[in-house]
Design a protein around this motif. Structure first.
Motif, mmCIF file in Angstrom:
data_model
loop_
_atom_site.group_PDB
_atom_site.id
_atom_site.type_symbol
_atom_site.label_atom_id
_atom_site.label_comp_id
_atom_site.label_asym_id
_atom_site.label_seq_id
_atom_site.Cartn_x
_atom_site.Cartn_y
_atom_site.Cartn_z
ATOM 1 N N UNK A 181 53.571 50.356 49.792
ATOM 2 C CA UNK A 181 52.586 51.399 50.349
ATOM 3 C C UNK A 181 51.176 50.822 49.669
ATOM 4 N N UNK A 182 50.275 51.688 50.417
ATOM 5 C CA UNK A 182 48.975 51.418 50.003
ATOM 6 C C UNK A 182 48.689 51.658 48.755
ATOM 7 N N UNK A 183 48.982 52.585 48.201
ATOM 8 C CA UNK A 183 48.599 52.886 46.704
ATOM 9 C C UNK A 183 49.225 51.839 45.887
ATOM 10 N N UNK A 184 50.322 51.367 45.865
ATOM 11 C CA UNK A 184 50.957 50.441 45.218
ATOM 12 C C UNK A 184 50.244 48.994 45.401
ATOM 13 N N UNK A 185 49.560 48.740 46.687
ATOM 14 C CA UNK A 185 48.928 47.492 46.911
ATOM 15 C C UNK A 185 47.619 47.426 46.173
ATOM 16 N N UNK A 186 47.041 48.517 46.110
ATOM 17 C CA UNK A 186 45.860 48.591 45.295
ATOM 18 C C UNK A 186 46.048 48.287 44.038
ATOM 19 N N UNK A 187 47.194 48.905 43.098
ATOM 20 C CA UNK A 187 47.504 48.360 41.785
ATOM 21 C C UNK A 187 47.827 47.051 41.737
ATOM 22 N N UNK A 188 48.770 46.382 42.804
ATOM 23 C CA UNK A 188 49.190 45.118 42.507
ATOM 24 C C UNK A 188 48.382 44.158 42.838
ATOM 25 N N UNK A 189 47.695 44.328 43.797
ATOM 26 C CA UNK A 189 46.354 43.237 44.138
ATOM 27 C C UNK A 189 45.385 43.205 43.173
ATOM 28 N N UNK A 190 45.187 44.262 42.440
ATOM 29 C CA UNK A 190 44.089 44.158 41.365
ATOM 30 C C UNK A 190 44.711 43.410 40.076
ATOM 31 N N UNK A 191 45.727 43.835 39.843
ATOM 32 C CA UNK A 191 46.507 43.570 38.597
ATOM 33 C C UNK A 191 46.955 42.119 38.814
ATOM 34 N N UNK A 192 47.293 41.510 39.888
ATOM 35 C CA UNK A 192 47.728 40.176 40.298
ATOM 36 C C UNK A 192 46.509 39.359 39.902
ATOM 37 N N UNK A 193 45.186 39.721 40.606
ATOM 38 C CA UNK A 193 43.869 38.847 40.523
ATOM 39 C C UNK A 193 43.696 38.749 39.148
ATOM 40 N N UNK A 194 43.723 39.914 38.287
ATOM 41 C CA UNK A 194 43.386 39.701 36.784
ATOM 42 C C UNK A 194 44.139 38.749 36.124
ATOM 43 N N UNK A 195 45.714 39.003 36.287
ATOM 44 C CA UNK A 195 46.585 37.897 35.778
ATOM 45 C C UNK A 195 46.320 36.377 36.167
ATOM 46 N N UNK A 196 45.827 36.263 37.371
ATOM 47 C CA UNK A 196 45.860 34.818 37.778
ATOM 48 C C UNK A 196 44.666 34.389 37.252
ATOM 49 N N UNK A 197 43.576 35.250 37.195
ATOM 50 C CA UNK A 197 42.298 34.732 36.913
ATOM 51 C C UNK A 197 42.283 34.227 35.362
ATOM 52 N N UNK A 198 42.984 35.238 34.498
ATOM 53 C CA UNK A 198 43.091 34.764 33.214
ATOM 54 C C UNK A 198 44.056 33.494 32.885
ATOM 55 N N UNK A 199 45.337 33.653 33.582
ATOM 56 C CA UNK A 199 46.448 32.699 33.172
ATOM 57 C C UNK A 199 47.031 31.885 34.415
ATOM 58 N N UNK A 200 46.147 31.918 35.488
ATOM 59 C CA UNK A 200 46.670 31.164 36.522
ATOM 60 C C UNK A 200 46.080 29.772 36.970
ATOM 61 N N UNK A 201 45.370 29.312 35.911
ATOM 62 C CA UNK A 201 44.565 28.016 36.194
ATOM 63 C C UNK A 201 43.463 28.200 37.338
ATOM 64 N N UNK A 202 42.757 29.156 37.198
ATOM 65 C CA UNK A 202 41.598 29.352 38.193
ATOM 66 C C UNK A 202 40.386 28.853 37.702
ATOM 67 N N UNK A 203 39.577 29.671 36.750
ATOM 68 C CA UNK A 203 38.352 29.404 36.195
ATOM 69 C C UNK A 203 38.572 28.101 35.281
ATOM 70 N N UNK A 204 39.628 28.391 34.238
ATOM 71 C CA UNK A 204 39.854 26.875 33.472
ATOM 72 C C UNK A 204 41.204 26.535 34.089
ATOM 73 N N UNK A 205 41.074 24.957 33.545
ATOM 74 C CA UNK A 205 42.391 24.277 34.034
ATOM 75 C C UNK A 205 43.683 24.655 33.569
ATOM 76 N N UNK A 206 44.597 24.305 34.250
ATOM 77 C CA UNK A 206 46.161 24.641 33.674
ATOM 78 C C UNK A 206 46.293 23.988 32.320
ATOM 79 N N UNK A 207 45.799 22.689 31.966
ATOM 80 C CA UNK A 207 45.839 21.969 30.958
ATOM 81 C C UNK A 207 45.133 22.728 29.591
ATOM 82 N N UNK A 208 44.305 23.781 29.798
ATOM 83 C CA UNK A 208 43.691 24.547 28.693
ATOM 84 C C UNK A 208 44.721 25.686 28.493
ATOM 85 N N UNK A 209 45.556 26.070 29.179
ATOM 86 C CA UNK A 209 46.431 27.240 28.923
ATOM 87 C C UNK A 209 47.747 26.708 27.830
#
Length: 264
Positions: A181-209
């Protein structure tokens, strides 16, 4: 005397009579998709302003200690921020916009027009690439002003990485947008982006995690895209493993979206 048979009308179906050629339809949808993102203040904030602020904050700020491996702070961070920008457009923005279009019946309507489902999806992907071009130009100029000096040999390879990352994250966006559902996508997409940005090896490499996150991040599309951008722009090399991971995720997510996507 036999009667002359009446002429038989040509009843052969004509595919979308009067419709513009397919390439023109797709280009028109591409322009619409790109304008819809760039004219939306909230979308523009997420796709352009936030990545630039992240870049400036992490480059000028001293609140985060980074092991840059001998590279300058801006040279180390700029590729990851570009990867983050690709994710915001191809995944978060696209998932949210498509889910609300589906809820409001826009996707179902457009899929029955001469544009068709294939043309609609092509327009969405190309629209994402147009927005990403704007993002790369804005973030790239900001990074250069901060002292960024990418490896010239790696720039064409970085373009390849962006295309691969866009394919993977757009496939994920369509899977999420077409099943929740659209409301669920709004929450899931933003949460997933936040999690991946912090712990997904994006801004800093995986070796630093820490701990197992290092190994998990390398298998995620976020980690693969982050590594690809860093290696191309720092060292002029596109890691084969990143290519394999991104292609694998694109195939799996694309198959899932094709099977599960609901147009209404």
């Amino acid at each position: 005397m036999s009667a002359t048979p009446a002429p038989v009308a040509d009843t052969a179906p004509t595919a979308h009579p009067g419709a513009a050629p397919t390439p023109r339809r797709v280009l028109a949808q591409t322009a619409f998709e790109a304008r819809a993102i760039l004219r939306n203040g909230e979308q523009l904030l997420v796709t352009v302003v936030v990545p630039v602020l992240v870049l400036v904050g992490l480059t000028r700020g001293t609140f985060v200690e980074l092991d840059t491996g001998g590279a300058s702070r801006i040279d180390f961070l700029a590729p990851g921020v570009l990867a983050l920008a690709v994710m915001t457009t191809s995944f978060t923005s696209q998932a949210i916009a498509s889910s609300f279009d589906r809820r409001n019946g826009v996707l179902r309507l457009l899929s029955t027009t001469p544009l068709g489902r294939g043309g609609l999806l092509a327009g969405k992907v190309l629209g994402v690439l147009v927005v990403e071009l704007v993002q790369v130009l804005v973030i790239g100029v900001a990074a250069v002003l901060l002292g960024w000096r990418p490896d010239p040999a790696g720039i064409p390879l970085a373009v390849v990485a962006v295309v691969l990352g866009t394919a993977a994250f757009t496939s994920l966006a369509m899977l999420v947008a077409g099943t929740l559902r659209a409301e669920a996508v709004l929450a899931v997409a933003n949460l997933a982006l936040l999690v991946l940005a912090v712990a997904g090896g994006v801004v800093v490499p995986a070796s630093s995690l820490p701990g197992p996150l290092e190994h998990v991040a390398l298998l995620l599309p976020s980690g693969a895209l982050g590594e690809a951008m860093r290696e191309t722009l720092l060292h002029g090399v596109l890691p084969p493993w990143s290519v394999v991971v991104l292609l694998g995720w694109t195939a799996a997510l694309g198959w899932g979206a094709g099977r599960l996507f609901r147009w209404h």
